[in-house]
Design an enzyme around this catalytic site. Sequence first.
Site, PDB file in Angstrom:
ATOM      1  N   ARG A  41     -12.824  38.202 -69.811  1.00 44.99           N
ATOM      2  CA  ARG A  41     -13.313  38.664 -68.506  1.00 44.99           C
ATOM      3  C   ARG A  41     -14.841  38.680 -68.450  1.00 44.99           C
ATOM      4  NH1 ARG A  41      -8.836  43.396 -67.244  1.00 44.99           N
ATOM      5  NH2 ARG A  41      -7.305  42.002 -66.318  1.00 44.99           N
ATOM      6  N   GLY A 351       0.944  38.526 -66.666  1.00 42.27           N
ATOM      7  CA  GLY A 351       0.680  38.556 -68.104  1.00 42.27           C
ATOM      8  C   GLY A 351       1.595  37.701 -68.948  1.00 42.27           C
ATOM      9  N   GLY A 374      -1.698  42.529 -60.766  1.00 43.22           N
ATOM     10  CA  GLY A 374      -1.214  43.247 -59.581  1.00 43.22           C
ATOM     11  C   GLY A 374      -1.620  42.574 -58.285  1.00 43.22           C
TER      12      GLY A 374
END
Length: 397
Positions: A41, A351, A374
Amino acid sequence: MKFLRFSDLCASGQARGQRVFIRADLNVPQDDSGAITEDTRIRASLPCIQMALDAGAAVMVTSHLGRPTEGEFKPEDSLAPVAQRMAELLGRDVPLVSNWVDGVSVAPGQLVLLENCRLNKGEKKNNEELSKKMAALCDIFVHDAFGTAHRAEASTYGIAQYAKVACAGPLLAAEMDAISKALSNPKRPLVAIVAGSKVSTKLTILKSLAHNVDQLIVGGGIANTFMLAAGLKIGKSLAEPDLLAEAKAVIEAMKARGAEVPIPVDVVTAKEFKADAKAEIKKANAVVDDDLILDIGPETAKKLATQLKAAGTIVWNGPVGVFEFAAFENGTKEIAKAIAESSAFSIAGGGDTLAAIAKYGIEKDVGYISTGGGAFLEVLEGKTLPAFEILARRAKG
């Protein structure tokens, strides 16, 4: 969906000398000592940061990390390890600024990291006063954190409401483009793979997709519930018998449109859920009471692979079997291979899906890999994400 792109503002020179506030997703995993164990990230956030620096902007970046209690700083909630890793990757100092809401000192060409935004009181509830204070810090707000796009918080939504200019960073823009290409204006046939252990967690997704896709491939425990709905026995396999009516409704909704939910014609079973359990391939109508269905069979996998290779667009969320166990990975492996070989535009998220993509080494063959778990699921449910809504609204002026 129309929205302002930060890349366009930089290319046109509009970011030069401006105070740019970037909301990134730097929520990285850490071990017990606080050391970062995986920095994807942070690396993914760098193109936007570098773009702002190259454009001559004064750059502020913030993110959440973990689940801190608002207003209560604890050392483990600090972005200090992130600042250190970012500095290593960029080859420059990245000062970490605490208590930044009431003002930040940063000059053009400089970069500062603002401490964990979830420490600010009112962040989660999108407090108006906090949002306005954040907006006052900058000339341009850049949302580049797709993983938070489904949440309306002060640093993701409120600031976009009140900042002079609000735009999408390269990561968020890429997600918006890919989602639009896959769902708003897809090349047909549009095939969706929705798999997982429970129908209940993906029910709204299944209902939403049933009105749009040409084929809806279900896998895992979800497929078992659909097999029950189709009148097949599933032994002691994971399923949700109380949702049979819902599964039948999805099948009927698809049928009414001339589309289908392919029900497995063969399966791979075992007597117990173990990596070394003896695997047995059976016809779907030959499952006995003490069988556990742990994968789709080779005939089903071949049939689905043929459909995927003929698709125009593929949306993939979830492996179709217990792919972590070698004896029950063939279905997921064949699906992954078919997606890699298909000329369709493919978008994948979640995931377990990312783990399967990595396991079979097909990263370069998937059209777009979504980084937001999500957020990706909410898009599949047919929801308009708060981040998309506010950026589209701000683009209209």
